[in-house]
Design a protein around this motif. Structure first.
Motif, PDB file in Angstrom:
ATOM      1  N   SER A 155       0.852  -1.192   0.000  1.00 52.78           N
ATOM      2  CA  SER A 155       0.000   0.000   0.000  1.00 52.78           C
ATOM      3  C   SER A 155       0.887   1.240   0.000  1.00 52.78           C
ATOM      4  O   SER A 155       1.715   1.424   0.892  1.00 52.78           O
ATOM      5  CB  SER A 155      -0.903   0.003   1.239  1.00 52.78           C
ATOM      6  N   LEU A 156       0.697   2.105  -1.031  1.00 53.51           N
ATOM      7  CA  LEU A 156       1.451   3.349  -1.160  1.00 53.51           C
ATOM      8  C   LEU A 156       0.473   4.474  -1.430  1.00 53.51           C
ATOM      9  O   LEU A 156      -0.187   4.504  -2.471  1.00 53.51           O
ATOM     10  CB  LEU A 156       2.475   3.241  -2.296  1.00 53.51           C
ATOM     11  N   ASP A 157       0.358   5.400  -0.471  1.00 52.35           N
ATOM     12  CA  ASP A 157      -0.605   6.495  -0.585  1.00 52.35           C
ATOM     13  C   ASP A 157       0.144   7.819  -0.504  1.00 52.35           C
ATOM     14  O   ASP A 157       0.684   8.184   0.541  1.00 52.35           O
ATOM     15  CB  ASP A 157      -1.648   6.401   0.544  1.00 52.35           C
ATOM     16  N   LEU A 158       0.175   8.532  -1.644  1.00 54.78           N
ATOM     17  CA  LEU A 158       0.833   9.838  -1.731  1.00 54.78           C
ATOM     18  C   LEU A 158      -0.160  10.928  -2.091  1.00 54.78           C
ATOM     19  O   LEU A 158       0.220  12.022  -2.529  1.00 54.78           O
ATOM     20  CB  LEU A 158       1.949   9.791  -2.792  1.00 54.78           C
ATOM     21  N   SER A 159      -1.427  10.672  -1.917  1.00 51.19           N
ATOM     22  CA  SER A 159      -2.478  11.577  -2.379  1.00 51.19           C
ATOM     23  C   SER A 159      -2.512  12.872  -1.594  1.00 51.19           C
ATOM     24  O   SER A 159      -1.984  12.972  -0.486  1.00 51.19           O
ATOM     25  CB  SER A 159      -3.833  10.871  -2.296  1.00 51.19           C
ATOM     26  N   ALA A 160      -3.182  13.885  -2.197  1.00 46.43           N
ATOM     27  CA  ALA A 160      -3.441  15.170  -1.560  1.00 46.43           C
ATOM     28  C   ALA A 160      -2.152  15.834  -1.070  1.00 46.43           C
ATOM     29  O   ALA A 160      -2.015  16.211   0.084  1.00 46.43           O
ATOM     30  CB  ALA A 160      -4.439  15.006  -0.417  1.00 46.43           C
ATOM     31  N   ASN A 161      -1.186  15.946  -1.994  1.00 47.44           N
ATOM     32  CA  ASN A 161       0.024  16.707  -1.745  1.00 47.44           C
ATOM     33  C   ASN A 161       0.248  17.637  -2.934  1.00 47.44           C
ATOM     34  O   ASN A 161      -0.704  17.963  -3.659  1.00 47.44           O
ATOM     35  CB  ASN A 161       1.214  15.770  -1.539  1.00 47.44           C
ATOM     36  N   ASN A 162       1.474  18.071  -3.164  1.00 50.37           N
ATOM     37  CA  ASN A 162       1.792  18.967  -4.280  1.00 50.37           C
ATOM     38  C   ASN A 162       2.903  18.385  -5.137  1.00 50.37           C
ATOM     39  O   ASN A 162       3.810  19.100  -5.564  1.00 50.37           O
ATOM     40  CB  ASN A 162       2.208  20.348  -3.744  1.00 50.37           C
ATOM     41  N   PHE A 163       2.847  17.076  -5.389  1.00 55.00           N
ATOM     42  CA  PHE A 163       3.860  16.430  -6.199  1.00 55.00           C
ATOM     43  C   PHE A 163       3.744  16.890  -7.643  1.00 55.00           C
ATOM     44  O   PHE A 163       2.639  17.091  -8.180  1.00 55.00           O
ATOM     45  CB  PHE A 163       3.722  14.916  -6.132  1.00 55.00           C
ATOM     46  N   THR A 164       4.891  17.034  -8.291  1.00 53.24           N
ATOM     47  CA  THR A 164       4.953  17.408  -9.697  1.00 53.24           C
ATOM     48  C   THR A 164       5.756  16.358 -10.452  1.00 53.24           C
ATOM     49  O   THR A 164       6.312  15.427  -9.861  1.00 53.24           O
ATOM     50  CB  THR A 164       5.612  18.787  -9.866  1.00 53.24           C
ATOM     51  N   GLY A 165       5.814  16.534 -11.765  1.00 53.93           N
ATOM     52  CA  GLY A 165       6.568  15.594 -12.576  1.00 53.93           C
ATOM     53  C   GLY A 165       5.778  14.329 -12.875  1.00 53.93           C
ATOM     54  O   GLY A 165       4.547  14.286 -12.741  1.00 53.93           O
ATOM     55  N   GLN A 166       6.490  13.295 -13.269  1.00 51.58           N
ATOM     56  CA  GLN A 166       5.870  12.041 -13.686  1.00 51.58           C
ATOM     57  C   GLN A 166       5.909  10.996 -12.580  1.00 51.58           C
ATOM     58  O   GLN A 166       6.686  11.110 -11.621  1.00 51.58           O
ATOM     59  CB  GLN A 166       6.577  11.493 -14.928  1.00 51.58           C
ATOM     60  N   ILE A 167       5.053   9.990 -12.722  1.00 50.48           N
ATOM     61  CA  ILE A 167       5.119   8.826 -11.843  1.00 50.48           C
ATOM     62  C   ILE A 167       6.315   7.989 -12.281  1.00 50.48           C
ATOM     63  O   ILE A 167       6.399   7.584 -13.445  1.00 50.48           O
ATOM     64  CB  ILE A 167       3.837   7.989 -11.932  1.00 50.48           C
ATOM     65  N   PRO A 168       7.295   7.747 -11.400  1.00 49.51           N
ATOM     66  CA  PRO A 168       8.510   7.023 -11.814  1.00 49.51           C
ATOM     67  C   PRO A 168       8.184   5.645 -12.390  1.00 49.51           C
ATOM     68  O   PRO A 168       7.377   4.897 -11.833  1.00 49.51           O
ATOM     69  CB  PRO A 168       9.319   6.911 -10.524  1.00 49.51           C
ATOM     70  N   GLN A 169       8.825   5.337 -13.512  1.00 42.11           N
ATOM     71  CA  GLN A 169       8.629   4.035 -14.139  1.00 42.11           C
ATOM     72  C   GLN A 169       9.073   2.905 -13.215  1.00 42.11           C
ATOM     73  O   GLN A 169       8.571   1.773 -13.297  1.00 42.11           O
ATOM     74  CB  GLN A 169       9.409   3.975 -15.460  1.00 42.11           C
ATOM     75  N   GLU A 170      10.002   3.194 -12.279  1.00 39.88           N
ATOM     76  CA  GLU A 170      10.498   2.170 -11.356  1.00 39.88           C
ATOM     77  C   GLU A 170       9.399   1.585 -10.473  1.00 39.88           C
ATOM     78  O   GLU A 170       9.511   0.459  -9.978  1.00 39.88           O
ATOM     79  CB  GLU A 170      11.598   2.760 -10.467  1.00 39.88           C
ATOM     80  N   LEU A 171       8.310   2.339 -10.267  1.00 39.13           N
ATOM     81  CA  LEU A 171       7.217   1.834  -9.423  1.00 39.13           C
ATOM     82  C   LEU A 171       6.489   0.672 -10.084  1.00 39.13           C
ATOM     83  O   LEU A 171       5.770  -0.069  -9.414  1.00 39.13           O
ATOM     84  CB  LEU A 171       6.231   2.953  -9.097  1.00 39.13           C
ATOM     85  N   ALA A 172       6.647   0.511 -11.393  1.00 39.80           N
ATOM     86  CA  ALA A 172       5.980  -0.598 -12.089  1.00 39.80           C
ATOM     87  C   ALA A 172       6.499  -1.951 -11.629  1.00 39.80           C
ATOM     88  O   ALA A 172       5.835  -2.974 -11.827  1.00 39.80           O
ATOM     89  CB  ALA A 172       6.171  -0.446 -13.596  1.00 39.80           C
ATOM     90  N   SER A 173       7.672  -1.980 -10.989  1.00 36.03           N
ATOM     91  CA  SER A 173       8.242  -3.257 -10.536  1.00 36.03           C
ATOM     92  C   SER A 173       7.704  -3.693  -9.184  1.00 36.03           C
ATOM     93  O   SER A 173       8.047  -4.767  -8.700  1.00 36.03           O
ATOM     94  CB  SER A 173       9.769  -3.141 -10.466  1.00 36.03           C
ATOM     95  N   LEU A 174       6.852  -2.878  -8.549  1.00 39.75           N
ATOM     96  CA  LEU A 174       6.321  -3.209  -7.223  1.00 39.75           C
ATOM     97  C   LEU A 174       5.113  -4.135  -7.385  1.00 39.75           C
ATOM     98  O   LEU A 174       3.956  -3.728  -7.285  1.00 39.75           O
ATOM     99  CB  LEU A 174       5.943  -1.931  -6.467  1.00 39.75           C
ATOM    100  N   THR A 175       5.398  -5.385  -7.608  1.00 40.40           N
ATOM    101  CA  THR A 175       4.342  -6.346  -7.945  1.00 40.40           C
ATOM    102  C   THR A 175       3.487  -6.749  -6.755  1.00 40.40           C
ATOM    103  O   THR A 175       2.436  -7.356  -6.923  1.00 40.40           O
ATOM    104  CB  THR A 175       4.975  -7.609  -8.559  1.00 40.40           C
TER     105      THR A 175
END
Length: 910
Positions: A750-770
Motif C-alpha cells: 500500500s502506497l498512498d501519496l495523495s493530496a500533496n503537491n507532487f509534480t513531474g511524472q510517476i517514476p517508471q520504477e514503481l511498475a516493478s512493485l508487484t
C-alpha cells in the motif's frame, strides 16, 4: 613384686619409646591438619573465618543463617555445612533457596575453602554476578549447583579444570558458554548435566556423545540450532533427556530402536515432520514414565504402543497435527498410573464424556483437551456420585463446546488450575465455583464466554493468573489478591474508576483492562506500582487526566497501550526510563505536545502510535540513528510541520532488515500455564482502511505520517525501508517529484501519496512493485504517462484523480487534446457526483425540455407585455442557434467517448 631382668627392662623401655614416637607422629599429623586449632574436634579455624566472611558479604533472609553462623560455635554444626569426619575440613555447602542476596566477586572468601567437594547455591540471587574463574580452583569438587541464582555473562573456561565433577547444574541463569567443548572435554565422569537456558556459541551434541557416564542431560530452551544425533539416544546410562523448547532444533531419526534406558524423554519443539512409528522396534520403551512431544510437527495418529506403556505417568503431545478419536485412545490405555495427559491443539475429532475418562483413569490429575474439534459432555449418569471422582489438579477444556460447567469440579479441594475459555457458558458465575480450590487455585481462565452479572470480589487467596476477558460482566472492577501476576478483564462492561488498590499487587506482570467503560482519572500510582509490570493495557476506556511523571518502576515494562481515552497534557518524560519498552500506543487521546524526542533513547521500541492527538511542531533533524528497532510508526492526524526528518528515516534499521525466521508474533515474555506469551494488538491503517490486528506478525513494517502539515520533498532514504508493507504520506504539503528510489520497496502493498503537491511524472520504477495492491496519487500536479504493468493496470481511475496532466490507462490515451482530457477526466469521476457526460440522451433531453419550458414561458410573457420588439426577436434567434450547435457538438463528443471506452474495454479483456 618380681624384679625385672635387664632384657625385660630393655624391652619395656623400647616399647615405651616406640609408643611415644608413634603418639608424636600421629599428633604431628593431626596438627598438620589443624595448625591453628587448639582442639582437633572443632571446625578448621580458617574455614570458619572464610565462611563468616562469605556470610558478611550478603543479605540473608532464609534458613536462619544469620543466627546459625556464629563465630562462637562449631562451623561444622552450622546450617548447610558438612565437614569431613576425620579432618573436620568443610567439604560441603548447601545453601539452596537460602534467601541470599549479593554478589560473588573474585575476592570472595568462598574460594578459600579449598577442600570443597560439593557446593549448592541454587535459587538465591547473586545480583547479576559473573561466574568467577576462581570456581575452577576447587580441585576436589564433585558437585556444583549454581542454578537459578542470577548469574550472567560467560561461563569461564577455567571451569574446565574441575575434572572430578559428577554434577554440573547451571540451569536458569543468563549465561553463555562459547567454549563449551573445551570446558566439557575434561569432565569425562559427568553423570548430571543441566544447562537449561544457557546460550552456546557452537554446536553442543558432538561434545556429549562420548560422555558415557551421563544419566541426566538437560538442555531446555538453549537456542540450539543443530541436529540431534541418534547417538544421544544410545548413551548406555542415559535415563533423563530434556532438549525441549529449542525451536530451531531438528532431527532425522524416528522414535525407533533407541537403546538408552530412558524414563524421561523431553523432545518438545524438535522438528520431526513425520509420523510416530507404528512400532518402537527393539527400544526399551516400557521403561518410559514421562513423554514430552509437544510442538514437534507430528502427523497422523498416535500409535497404540504409546498407550500400552505399562508405567506411563505423563504424556504431553500438544500442538501437533495429530488426528483420531480420543474416545478410542482411552480404551487402549493400560497404565493405572497415568496422572497427566495433554492432548491440546491438535486435530482430534469426536464426542467424549468427561465422566467416562475419569472412570477409565482414576489417578488422572491433569487433563488438557483444549483447542481440538471435540465435543466434551459433562453430564454424568443418574447414579453417579460426586464423591467417587478423583482429586483433580488441573482441567483444560477450552474450545470444547461446553454448555455447562462440569459438576465434577464440586468439592475439589486441590484444584490448581482451570481453563473453560472459548465455550458457550452463560449466566452468572456459580457461587459454588467461587468456593472451589480456595487455597490452592493458581490459574483460572473463563474468557470468551457469555458470563453475566457482577463479580464483587475474586476470592482465591493464592491466585496468580486470572482471565475474565470477553464476557458480559459489569459493575465495579473486582480487585484480585496481591499474589496475582496476570490479570486480564478486557472486553467487558466494567465501569467506575480503577481502584488504586490494584497498585498494591507487588508481583503484577500483566494488567489488561482494555475495552471497558472504566473512567475517572488515570491512577497516578500505576506509574510507580511494580518493577515486574511488563504489560499495561488500558485502551478503549473513558480514562481522563494526565500521565504521571513518576514512571520510576517501569524497568520491565514492554507494552503500554493507553489508546482511545481522554488523556491530555504532555507525554510523560519519565517514560524514557522504561528502557525495555517495545510497544507504545497513545492513539486517539488529547495530548498537546511536541514530538517526544526523548523516546528515541529506547533501544527496544518496535511500535510507536501517536496518531489522532494534537501533537505539533517540527521533528528535529539533529538526532542520529534514533529508533533502531522501530517497525511500525503512526504519526497521522496530528499537527506536525516542517520537513520529514531524513535522519529518523535513516535510523529505522528495523524497517530495512527484518531477519526473523518463521511465523512469529510480537509479544512480551510474560506467560503462564495457559499462555505462551501476551501477543501485541493494535489498529493499523493500510490502504485507507483501519483494521484491528489481534496479532502483529514480527515481519510487519509500516510508516504513516498522513494528515499533518509536512512540507519539502520526500527524502531519497525512504527507499531504503525495503521491508516496509505500507507507506502513507497523504494529506500533507509535500512538494517535488516522487523519488524513483521508492521502486526499491519490493515488499510494499500500500502506497498512498495523495493530496500533496507532487509534480513531474510517476517514476517508471514503481511498475516493478508487484506486491502493491493499493496505490493512490490523486490530488497532486502530476503529468505524463502512467506506468504500464500487470500491477498498475489493476488500479482504478480514482487513484489518479485531480492530476490534469496524467494520461494512459485507465485515463485518456496519451496524445489526446486538452478538451478530450477534460471529457475523460469527468467521465471517470468517482461516487462523489455524476459528471455531465455520464447522463443518458433521455436525461439530457429532459433537462433541456424542462429548463427550456420555464425559460420559454417567462420569455413569452415578457414579449407580450413589451410588444415583441425587434431586438428581442433577434436576440432569441441568436441564442437558439448557439444552443442547437452546442447540443450537436455535445452529442458527437459523447458518442466518440463511448467508442473510445468500448475499444479500451475490448483491449483489456481480450
Amino acid at each position: 613384686m618380681k624384679k625385672q631382668t635387664f632384657p625385660q627392662f630393655t624391652v619395656s623401655l623400647f616399647a615405651t619409646y616406640f609408643f611415644f614416637i608413634s603418639y608424636n607422629l600421629v599428633y604431628a599429623q593431626l596438627i598438620s591438619h589443624f595448625p591453628n586449632n587448639t582442639s582437633p574436634h572443632r571446625c578448621f579455624k580458617d574455614d570458619s573465618i572464610a565462611l563468616l566472611g562469605f556470610k558478611d558479604s550478603f543479605t540473608l533472609e532464609g534458613l536462619g543463617l544469620a543466627t546459625s553462623w556464629n563465630k562462637d560455635t562449631d562451623c561444622c554444626k552450622w546450617i548447610g555445612i558438612t565437614c569431613h569426619e576425620t579432618t573436620h575440613r568443610v567439604t560441603s555447602i548447601d545453601l539452596s533457596s537460602g534467601g541470599i542476596m549479593g554478589a560473588i566477586g573474585d575476592n570472595s572468601t568462598l574460594f578459600l575453602l579449598n577442600r570443597l567437594e560439593s557446593l549448592n547455591l541454587a535459587f538465591n540471587y547473586f545480583a547479576e554476578s559473573l561466574i568467577s574463574p576462581n570456581f575452577g580452583q576447587f580441585s576436589y569438587m564433585k558437585h556444583l549447583n549454581l542454578s537459578g541464582s542470577g548469574f550472567v555473562g560467560q561461563v569461564p573456561q577455567e571451569l574446565g579444570r574441575l575434572s572430578k565433577l559428577e554434577t554440573l547444574d547451571l540451569l536458569a541463569n543468563i549465561i553463555t558458554m562459547p567454549n563449551f567443548d573445551m570446558i566439557i572435554s575434561n569432565m569425562t565422569g559427568l553423570r548430571w548435566l543441566d544447562l537449561g537456558y544457557t546460550k552456546f556459541g557452537s554446536v553442543v551434541f558432538p561434545s556429549l556423545t562420548n560422555i558415557t557416564s551421563l544419566k541426566y542431560l538437560g538442555l531446555f530452551s538453549c537456542g540450539l540450532v543443530e541436529e540431534i544425533p541418534f547417538t544421544i539416544l544410545n548413551l548406555p546410562r542415559l535415563e533423563y533427556l530434556d532438549v525441549g523448547s529449542n525451536p530451531a532444533i531438528y532431527s532425522n531419526f524416528r522414535l525407533y530402536n533407541w537403546s538408552s534406558p530412558l524414563n524421561y524423554l523431553g523432545l518438545d519443539s524438535v522438528n520431526f515432520s513425520s509420523q510416530i512409528p507404528s512400532s518402537p522396534g527393539q527400544a526399551p520403551y516400557k521403561l518410559l514414565r514421562v513423554i514430552h512431544l509437544s510442538n514437534c510437527n507430528l502427523q497422523g495418529e498416535i500409535p497404540s504402543w504409546i498407550w500400552r506403556i505399562p508405567k506411563l505417568e505423563e504424556l504431553r503431545i500438544s500442538n501437533n497435527q495429530l488426528i483420531g478419536d480420543p474416545s478410542k485412545f482411552f480404551q487402549e490405555i493400560i497404565s493405572p498410573n497415568l496422572q497427566i495427559l495433554d492432548l491440546q491443539s491438535n486435530s482430534f475429532t469426536g464426542n467424549i464424556s468427561l465422566y467416562y475418562i475419569y472412570q477409565r483413569l482414576p489417578n488422572l490429575m491433569l487433563l488438557a483437551l483444549s483447542h481440538n474439534n471435540l465435543t466434551v459432555s459433562t453430564r454424568a449418569d443418574s447414579d453417579t456420585s460426586l464423591s467417587m471422582w478423583p482429586v483433580i489438579f488441573g482441567l483444560a477444556l477450552s474450545s470444547c463446546n461446553l454448555n455447562e460447567i462440569p459438576h465434577l469440579l464440586k468439592n475439589q479441594s486441590m484444584l490448581n488450575y482451570l481453563d473453560l475459555s472459548n465455550n458457550n457458558l452463560h449466566g452468572e458465575i456459580p457461587k459454588w465455583l467461587l468456593e472451589e480450590g480456595m487455597d490452592t487455585l493458581q490459574a483460572l481462565d473463563l474468557s470468551n464466554n457469555f458470563f453475566t452479572g457482577s463479580l464483587k470480589n475474586i476470592p482465591w487467596r493464592g491466585l496468580y493468573f486470572i482471565d475474565l476477558s470477553s464476557n458480559m460482566l459489569h459493575g465495579s472492577l473486582p480487585i484480585p489478591p496481591t499474589t496475582v501476576i496476570w490479570f486480564a478483564a478486557a472486553n467487558n462492561n466494567f465501569s467506575g474508576p480503577i481502584n488504586p488498590s490494584v497498585c498494591d499487587i507487588n508481583f503484577l506482570k500483566l494488567l489488561d483492562l482494555s475495552n471497558n467503560s472504566l473512567g475517572g482519572q488515570f491512577p497516578k500510582c500505576l506509574g510507580n506500582t511494580s518493577f515486574n509490570l511488563m504489560v499495561l493495557n488500558l485502551g478503549l476506556n473513558n480514562i481522563v487526566g494526565t500521565l504521571p511523571s513518576n514512571f520510576t518502576k517501569c524497568s520491565s515494562l514492554q507494552y503500554l497501550d493507553l489508546s482511545h481515552n481522554g488523556l491530555e497534557g504532555t507525554v510523560s518524560r519519565s517514560l524514557a526510563g522504561c528502557k525495555y519498552l517495545q510497544h507504545v500506543n497513545l492513539r486517539s487521546n488529547k495530548f498537546k505536545d511536541e514530538f517526544p524526542l526523548w523516546l528515541h533513547n529506547l533501544p527496544e521500541i518496535q511500535v510507536l502510535d501517536l496518531s489522532y492527538n494534537s501533537l505539533h511542531g517540527s521533528i528535529s533533524q539533529k538526532i542520529k540513528n534514533p529508533f533502531p528497532m522501530l517497525q511500525i510508526l503512526d504519526l497521522s492526524s496530528n499537527r506536525f510541520n516542517g520537513e520529514i526528518p531524513a535522519n529518523y528515516i535513516r535510523g529505522f534499521k528495523g524497517m530495512m532488515n527484518i531477519t526473523v525466521e518463521g511465523r512469529h508474533y510480537m509479544g512480551s515474555g510474560v506467560n503462564s500455564m495457559f499462555r505462551d506469551g501476551y501477543t501485541y494488538s493494535m489498529v493499523i491503517s493500510i490502504g485507507g482502511v483501519e483494521r484491528k490486528y489481534q496479532k502483529i506478525i514480527t515481519t510487519l513494517a509500516t510508516l504513516d505520517v498522513s494528515n499533518n502539515g509536512f512540507i519539502g520533498k520526500i527524502p531519497d532514504c525512504v527507499g531504503d525501508l525495503v521491508m516496509i508493507h505500507s507507506l502513507n504520506l497523504s494529506h500533507n504539503k509535500i512538494t517535488g517529484k516522487i523519488p524513483s528510489s521508492l521502486g526499491n520497496l519490493k515488499m510494499i502493498n500500500s502506497l498512498d501519496l495523495s493530496a500533496n503537491n507532487f509534480t513531474g511524472q510517476i517514476p517508471q520504477e514503481l511498475a516493478s512493485l508487484t506486491s502493491m495492491g493499493v496505490f493512490n496519487v490523486s490530488n497532486n500536479q502530476l503529468v505524463g504517462k502512467i506506468p504500464h504493468s500487470n500491477n498498475f493496470d489493476t488500479f482504478q481511475a480514482n487513484s489518479y484523480a485531480q492530476n490534469g496532466g496524467l494520461c494512459g490507462f485507465p485515463l485518456r490515451e496519451c496524445g489526446q487534446n486538452l478538451s478530450d482530457s477534460w471529457m475523460t477526466k469527468h467521465e471517470h469521476e468517482g461516487s462523489s457526483g455524476r459528471g455531465l457526460l455520464s447522463l443518458s440522451p433521455w436525461e439530457v433531453m429532459s433537462i433541456g425540455y424542462g429548463g427550456g419550458t420555464l425559460v420559454g414561458l417567462a420569455w413569452g410573457c415578457y414579449m407580450l407585455l413589451s410588444g415583441n420588439p425587434f431586438w428581442v426577436t433577434k436576440w432569441a434567434f441568436l441564442i437558439e442557434t448557439y444552443v442547437v450547435g452546442f447540443v450537436k457538438k455535445f452529442m458527437e463528443r459523447r458518442r466518440r467517448a463511448q467508442r473510445l471506452k468500448a475499444a479500451s474495454k475490448s483491449l483489456w479483456h481480450g
